[in-house]
Design a protein around this motif. Structure first.
Motif, PDB file in Angstrom:
ATOM      1  N   ASP A 165      91.173  29.707  95.026  1.00  0.00           N
ATOM      2  CA  ASP A 165      90.915  31.157  95.034  1.00  0.00           C
ATOM      3  C   ASP A 165      90.565  31.663  93.635  1.00  0.00           C
ATOM      4  O   ASP A 165      89.747  32.570  93.472  1.00  0.00           O
ATOM      5  N   ILE A 166      91.166  31.018  92.617  1.00  0.00           N
ATOM      6  CA  ILE A 166      90.856  31.423  91.232  1.00  0.00           C
ATOM      7  C   ILE A 166      89.385  31.134  90.941  1.00  0.00           C
ATOM      8  O   ILE A 166      88.691  31.970  90.347  1.00  0.00           O
ATOM      9  N   ILE A 167      88.904  29.971  91.402  1.00  0.00           N
ATOM     10  CA  ILE A 167      87.486  29.612  91.163  1.00  0.00           C
ATOM     11  C   ILE A 167      86.565  30.629  91.847  1.00  0.00           C
ATOM     12  O   ILE A 167      85.598  31.111  91.261  1.00  0.00           O
ATOM     13  N   ILE A 168      86.906  30.979  93.098  1.00  0.00           N
ATOM     14  CA  ILE A 168      86.101  31.968  93.841  1.00  0.00           C
ATOM     15  C   ILE A 168      86.087  33.305  93.091  1.00  0.00           C
ATOM     16  O   ILE A 168      85.042  33.935  92.929  1.00  0.00           O
ATOM     17  N   ASP A 169      87.268  33.701  92.602  1.00  0.00           N
ATOM     18  CA  ASP A 169      87.354  34.985  91.885  1.00  0.00           C
ATOM     19  C   ASP A 169      86.586  34.959  90.568  1.00  0.00           C
ATOM     20  O   ASP A 169      85.986  35.966  90.186  1.00  0.00           O
ATOM     21  N   ILE A 170      86.601  33.818  89.875  1.00  0.00           N
ATOM     22  CA  ILE A 170      85.842  33.705  88.614  1.00  0.00           C
ATOM     23  C   ILE A 170      84.351  33.897  88.922  1.00  0.00           C
ATOM     24  O   ILE A 170      83.634  34.610  88.213  1.00  0.00           O
ATOM     25  N   PHE A 171      83.899  33.290  90.002  1.00  0.00           N
ATOM     26  CA  PHE A 171      82.495  33.396  90.413  1.00  0.00           C
ATOM     27  C   PHE A 171      82.134  34.866  90.690  1.00  0.00           C
ATOM     28  O   PHE A 171      81.125  35.378  90.195  1.00  0.00           O
ATOM     29  N   SER A 172      82.985  35.554  91.459  1.00  0.00           N
ATOM     30  CA  SER A 172      82.732  36.972  91.774  1.00  0.00           C
ATOM     31  C   SER A 172      82.733  37.803  90.506  1.00  0.00           C
ATOM     32  O   SER A 172      81.899  38.700  90.329  1.00  0.00           O
ATOM     33  N   MET A 173      83.656  37.495  89.594  1.00  0.00           N
ATOM     34  CA  MET A 173      83.766  38.244  88.341  1.00  0.00           C
ATOM     35  C   MET A 173      82.491  38.086  87.500  1.00  0.00           C
ATOM     36  O   MET A 173      81.983  39.066  86.939  1.00  0.00           O
ATOM     37  N   ILE A 174      81.959  36.866  87.456  1.00  0.00           N
ATOM     38  CA  ILE A 174      80.729  36.624  86.674  1.00  0.00           C
ATOM     39  C   ILE A 174      79.578  37.460  87.244  1.00  0.00           C
ATOM     40  O   ILE A 174      78.820  38.083  86.493  1.00  0.00           O
ATOM     41  N   VAL A 226      85.253  35.595 102.866  1.00  0.00           N
ATOM     42  CA  VAL A 226      84.370  36.704 103.288  1.00  0.00           C
ATOM     43  C   VAL A 226      83.982  37.544 102.072  1.00  0.00           C
ATOM     44  O   VAL A 226      82.822  37.915 101.893  1.00  0.00           O
ATOM     45  N   GLN A 227      84.967  37.814 101.208  1.00  0.00           N
ATOM     46  CA  GLN A 227      84.695  38.608 100.007  1.00  0.00           C
ATOM     47  C   GLN A 227      83.666  37.893  99.120  1.00  0.00           C
ATOM     48  O   GLN A 227      82.737  38.526  98.600  1.00  0.00           O
ATOM     49  N   ALA A 228      83.824  36.571  98.985  1.00  0.00           N
ATOM     50  CA  ALA A 228      82.884  35.797  98.156  1.00  0.00           C
ATOM     51  C   ALA A 228      81.471  35.876  98.735  1.00  0.00           C
ATOM     52  O   ALA A 228      80.495  35.998  97.978  1.00  0.00           O
ATOM     53  N   ILE A 229      81.358  35.863 100.076  1.00  0.00           N
ATOM     54  CA  ILE A 229      80.035  35.968 100.720  1.00  0.00           C
ATOM     55  C   ILE A 229      79.395  37.308 100.326  1.00  0.00           C
ATOM     56  O   ILE A 229      78.215  37.387  99.994  1.00  0.00           O
ATOM     57  N   GLY A 230      80.206  38.369 100.343  1.00  0.00           N
ATOM     58  CA  GLY A 230      79.724  39.705  99.953  1.00  0.00           C
ATOM     59  C   GLY A 230      79.195  39.712  98.526  1.00  0.00           C
ATOM     60  O   GLY A 230      78.124  40.256  98.257  1.00  0.00           O
ATOM     61  N   TYR A 231      79.930  39.064  97.620  1.00  0.00           N
ATOM     62  CA  TYR A 231      79.498  39.051  96.212  1.00  0.00           C
ATOM     63  C   TYR A 231      78.273  38.155  96.005  1.00  0.00           C
ATOM     64  O   TYR A 231      77.427  38.462  95.163  1.00  0.00           O
ATOM     65  N   VAL A 232      78.190  37.066  96.784  1.00  0.00           N
ATOM     66  CA  VAL A 232      76.997  36.205  96.677  1.00  0.00           C
ATOM     67  C   VAL A 232      75.767  37.006  97.125  1.00  0.00           C
ATOM     68  O   VAL A 232      74.709  36.943  96.504  1.00  0.00           O
ATOM     69  N   MET A 233      75.949  37.800  98.170  1.00  0.00           N
ATOM     70  CA  MET A 233      74.850  38.643  98.648  1.00  0.00           C
ATOM     71  C   MET A 233      74.435  39.638  97.565  1.00  0.00           C
ATOM     72  O   MET A 233      73.247  39.885  97.358  1.00  0.00           O
ATOM     73  N   LEU A 234      75.416  40.161  96.868  1.00  0.00           N
ATOM     74  CA  LEU A 234      75.152  41.093  95.762  1.00  0.00           C
ATOM     75  C   LEU A 234      74.327  40.393  94.679  1.00  0.00           C
ATOM     76  O   LEU A 234      73.377  40.963  94.127  1.00  0.00           O
ATOM     77  N   LEU A 235      74.678  39.132  94.411  1.00  0.00           N
ATOM     78  CA  LEU A 235      73.939  38.344  93.408  1.00  0.00           C
ATOM     79  C   LEU A 235      72.500  38.121  93.854  1.00  0.00           C
ATOM     80  O   LEU A 235      71.560  38.256  93.060  1.00  0.00           O
ATOM     81  N   VAL A 236      72.335  37.798  95.152  1.00  0.00           N
ATOM     82  CA  VAL A 236      70.989  37.551  95.692  1.00  0.00           C
ATOM     83  C   VAL A 236      70.136  38.823  95.535  1.00  0.00           C
ATOM     84  O   VAL A 236      68.978  38.760  95.107  1.00  0.00           O
TER      85      VAL A 236
END
Lengths: 232, 92
Positions: free
Chosen positions: A15-24, A209-219
């Motif tokens: 979960d920390i890795i996922i959160d670091i990705f979203s934070m970046i 699910v939250q990570a999917i949302g942030y990946v979409m934001l990145l896209v």
């Protein structure tokens, strides 16, 4: 004592890795928006958007810190039984985690509020003071009951999604529509977080699910940058 | 009613007009294409030349303006900014 561990043991660290990705992702958008503000200082919205994404990104940073402190203790005391571990963690890591958790929640709520301010103009200083005070109160109350925090985030994200959808209806920009969808996805993850105190697997699902949302934001952000370069 | 063009909008319009003409344009054409008055044109052009985004060259007795790499990069940056504004609802 407040429960600080929501993740199942096997998911700790992931979960920390996922959160670091979203934070970046959040910091990238904040940085770009701040660069735009430096180029065109007349448009203050760039500054508010940058501030908003920076605060949400910092909220993730505090969440990562909280989890890191708690998980570190678990690894150190792993030889003990599970019940002893959790007890030790809640006692020893309580103060730093408490402060970090309060900062995480307040930064997230105020960050989302700034995002709302960008979309809903004509707000006075009094409006800002009132809402921010209310959000800080919710942060304090939600420390004992996490549900209050997740409900507030859900409401704010739902309003932001709706605002972006209305904006799409006006500007007909495909990317604005996707932006509203990405906030809907992030809002959905908050519903899953409602149940994390009882069922730890919902935390895993919520994080994904939250990570999917942030990946979409990145896209969407990449689409914006590419489209800006394309039209030569 | 459309809003008044900002400084960046005008500079972007000037740079885009040069790009659309294949990277070089006569000053009078640029004035019409970018919808500027003579005094505005003089002011912004001086700024673009000073910042090395546009260069003046002579070709068969005529004066031409050419866009530099720095000018192209700035145009890209402003276009990205505009797309970002439109997508995230940051206009006005």
């Amino acid at each position: 004592m407040v429960d600080l561990i929501f993740s199942p043991l096997w998911f700790m660290g992931k979960d920390i890795i996922i959160d670091i990705f979203s934070m970046i992702i959040l910091f990238l958008i904040a940085f770009f928006s701040f660069k735009c503000y430096k180029t065109d200082k007349c448009n203050k919205n760039h500054f508010y958007l940058s501030l908003s994404f920076l605060m949400i990104g910092l909220s993730f940073l505090f969440k990562i810190f909280t989890n890191f402190v708690v998980y570190k203790e678990i690894v150190e005391k792993q030889t003990l039984g599970l019940l002893t571990i959790i007890h030790t963690v809640t006692v020893q890591a309580y103060l730093p985690s408490y402060l970090s958790s309060i900062l995480q929640k307040s930064f997230m709520l105020i960050g989302l509020y700034f995002l709302y301010v960008v979309l809903e103009k004509n707000k006075t200083i009094i409006d800002h003071v009132m809402v921010i005070s209310l959000l800080l109160l919710i942060t304090h109350l939600s420390h004992m009951r996490h549900l209050y925090y997740y409900i507030t985030v859900l409401v704010m994200l739902s309003i932001i999604s709706a605002k972006y959808y209305l904006l799409f209806k006006k500007n007909k920009q495909r990317r604005t529509k996707y932006l509203s969808y990405s906030f809907v996805i992030i809002a959905t993850s908050q519903i899953l977080f409602f149940f994390i105190t009882k069922y730890k697997n919902f935390y895993v699902l919520g994080e994904i699910v939250q990570a999917i949302g942030y990946v979409m934001l990145l896209v969407i952000f990449i689409m914006v940058l590419k489209r800006g370069k394309k039209k030569r | 009613m459309s809003r008044k063009r900002s400084r960046n909008d005008i500079i972007l319009d000037m740079l885009l007009s040069i790009q659309k003409k294949g990277g070089e344009i006569k000053p009078t054409h640029l004035m019409y294409k970018a919808n500027l008055s003579h005094s505005q044109m003089k002011l912004y052009l001086e700024e673009l030349i000073k910042n090395e985004m546009v260069k003046k060259i002579k070709k068969k007795e005529y004066e031409y303006l050419i866009i530099t790499d720095k000018g192209c990069n700035f145009a890209d940056k402003v276009r990205q900014m505009r797309e970002f504004e439109k997508t995230f609802g940051l206009t006005g």
